[in-house]
Design an enzyme around this catalytic site. Structure first.
Site, PDB file in Angstrom:
ATOM      1  CG  ASP A 195      -2.365   0.863   0.681  1.00  0.00           C
ATOM      2  OD1 ASP A 195      -2.396   1.810   0.918  1.00  0.00           O
ATOM      3  OD2 ASP A 195      -3.251  -0.023   0.779  1.00  0.00           O
ATOM      4  CG  HIS A 229      -5.160   3.809   0.988  1.00  0.00           C
ATOM      5  ND1 HIS A 229      -5.072   2.394   0.635  1.00  0.00           N
ATOM      6  CD2 HIS A 229      -6.602   3.754   0.691  1.00  0.00           C
ATOM      7  CE1 HIS A 229      -5.914   1.897   0.260  1.00  0.00           C
ATOM      8  NE2 HIS A 229      -6.934   2.597   0.181  1.00  0.00           N
ATOM      9  CB  SER A 380      -9.464   0.262   0.097  1.00  0.00           C
ATOM     10  OG  SER A 380      -8.893   0.635  -0.994  1.00  0.00           O
TER      11      SER A 380
END
Length: 546
Positions: A195, A229, A380
């Site tokens: 990520d 994220h 996600s």
């Protein structure tokens, strides 16, 4: 994945701000009726050839024609890193020959994956690559662009009915049945998070649980709006703080940053990270990003992981499309879609025949940069919950492989939507309480899993499940429609069994009234202690089509 994130404090004051996500990196932005899109880089202008381009004629070998045609098509794509290609070779000898001649051929090798006989090359003149392909066609197994993961071209949206989505906030784990003492869930298992990098200092990761591995992009997240994220994903998989909890708080986390400063990754970097994570001992690999292209290298990386005991979990995509993004589209990958607190498919969540599971993905509380807490929406968020669940099941039984643990999750999913596996929910919604008690004969949970109208037969299908470890007999189902209640004998439900009770729908009455309400109650035999009695009842409204 584009992400709308807001602090929990602000949400407490202002209420939840709904987030729809397009693309793959969650971005801080105002909510709009249609999600904003990241702009794709414009195609690079073709460089005048200084190397003779091979002429294609009817006599040109078909393999050469195919390679040259594929090269030419690269110029028209917007979702690639321009002036780059990913090359895969047929065998070790062919790979060695290319490595020896690449520089002389005018090609710069910027990345090597020796285990997969693949390279990432950069060129200033496409003719150099065309010439090498024409002169050595038998060396190549595949030639493709270096496809971007994070800024994919958006496929056509699938028409879907509007629904009122219900947020999770900090209730996702309770919804999944991940309650009680979870302190040992995930122990002995490493979850790789491919990520934007993970904020190591966040309290939800404790001390020494997060390791990093550098594949050339650094290890720490940046400070841009998307860069939290990876922290949010890792927290949902393995966080231990009460305000940013994860499924498997005892698991180790291996963070591999695969995005550049623009928040974009590519198919070579992703494949490289899959191999690196596998070699580092990760048995669960979470990928909460994707694109709408694949190649032989990604296929080989997925094979490499599977052959070495690792399972890849990937987000299905947030484009309201009737297809999954890669790598979730690969049937060997555990693809995950998003649902809300009411067990509804979230409108933006992609669908597809390869879909495996669904999990919470609407306004889920998690960690972000600077020790903040936010609500996030998107597949996600759904994927790492499944990644953590695989680690939890593995820690309960050390003899299980990651693939076997994943299979337990698909076998113990709540069968919502159409009976059986379907493109909107896959095998169903993740149910950790069932998965962790699948062989526990003292655990009983019978449920009405779904109401589904089969338009082809004109019948309502009421889906019943035994989500416990022992058979249950002498059940009955009460079905109420209007002022009438009918009782149906279910006889028995074996451990893990799913059964249908079908009831004809009066088409004339439906047309006349416009809708019919159904409510069902699954009645256990006297003396049965049902661990989740709330799921024994379900109600629905069947609306006539116009």
């Amino acid at each position: 994945m584009l992400m709308k994130k807001t602090t929990t404090a602000a949400l407490a004051a202002c209420g939840l701000l709904c987030v729809l996500l397009t693309g793959w990196f969650w971005r801080r932005q105002a909510v709009a009726p249609h999600p904003a899109r990241l702009s794709s880089p414009a195609p690079a202008a073709a460089t005048a050839a200084s190397t003779a381009v091979p002429t294609v004629t009817s006599r040109t070998d078909p393999a050469v024609r195919d390679l040259l045609a594929r090269l030419q098509r690269l110029l028209g794509r917007r979702d690639i890193r321009h002036n780059e290609a990913v090359l895969t070779f047929k065998d070790d000898a062919a790979y060695a020959r290319f490595l020896a001649r690449a520089a002389q051929a005018g090609l710069t090798i910027v990345g090597r994956l020796d285990a997969l006989r693949s390279v990432r090359v950069r060129y200033t003149d496409l003719a150099a690559l065309q010439l090498d392909a024409a002169q050595h066609p038998s060396d190549y197994a595949d030639l493709s662009g270096n496809y971007l993961f994070g800024v994919p071209p958006i496929p056509a949206k699938e028409a879907r009915d509007a629904v009122n989505q219900v947020p999770f906030r900090n209730s996702a784990l309770a919804f999944l049945g991940a309650t009680g003492d979870r302190s040992q869930w995930g122990r002995g298992v490493t979850i790789a998070v491919l990520d934007t990098g993970v904020a190591l200092a966040d309290a939800t990761f404790g001390t020494g649980r997060v390791q990093t591995l550098d594949v050339g992009l650094g290890v720490f997240p940046g400070t841009a709006s998307d860069d939290g994220h990876g922290t949010s994903v890792a927290s949902l998989a393995a966080g231990l703080a009460a305000d940013a909890p994860g499924v498997a708080p005892a698991a180790r986390v291996l963070s591999i940053r695969v995005t550049d400063t623009s928040g974009t990754s590519d198919i070579y970097t992703l494949s490289q990270a899959i191999v690196a994570a596998t070699d580092a001992g990760a048995r669960v690999i979470n990928i909460s990003l994707g694109g709408y292209a694949t190649n032989a290298l990604l296929d080989a990386a997925i094979t490499y992981a599977a052959n070495n005991g690792a399972v890849i979990v990937a987000a299905a995509g947030n484009d309201q499309a009737a297809q999954l993004a890669w790598p979730a589209a690969d049937p060997r990958v555990i693809s995950v879609a998003a649902v809300d607190l009411a067990e509804q498919q979230v409108t933006f969540s992609n669908s597809g025949a390869q879909l495996q599971l669904s999990a919470p993905g609407y306004a889920v509380q998690t960690a972000w940069l600077d020790n903040s807490r936010v609500y996030v929406s998107g597949t996600s968020a759904s994927a790492p919950l499944v990644a953590g669940a695989i680690a939890a099941v593995m820690s309960q039984n050390s003899a299980l492989t990651a693939a076997q643990a994943a299979q337990i999750l698909t076998q113990t999913a709540n069968d919502v939507g159409a009976p059986g596996t379907d493109p909107n929910y896959g095998h169903g919604i993740l149910n950790l309480a069932w998965a962790m008690n699948a062989t526990n004969r003292a655990y009983t949970d019978t449920a009405v899993s779904s109401h589904y109208y089969d338009a082809a037969t004109g019948q309502m299908d009421f889906v019943l499940q035994n989500r416990g470890g022992a058979p249950v007999s002498s059940l009955s189902l009460a079905v109420t429609s209007g002022a009438y209640t009918t009782y149906y004998d279910v006889t028995s439900l074996d451990a893990g069994e799913t059964k249908l009770v079908t009831v004809p729908v009066d088409a004339a009455a439906l047309k006349a009234s416009g809708q019919i309400r159904f409510s069902t109650t699954l009645i256990n035999p006297i003396g049965t202690v049902d661990q989740v009695p709330t799921n024994n009842t379900r109600a629905s409204v069947l609306t006539a089509t116009k």
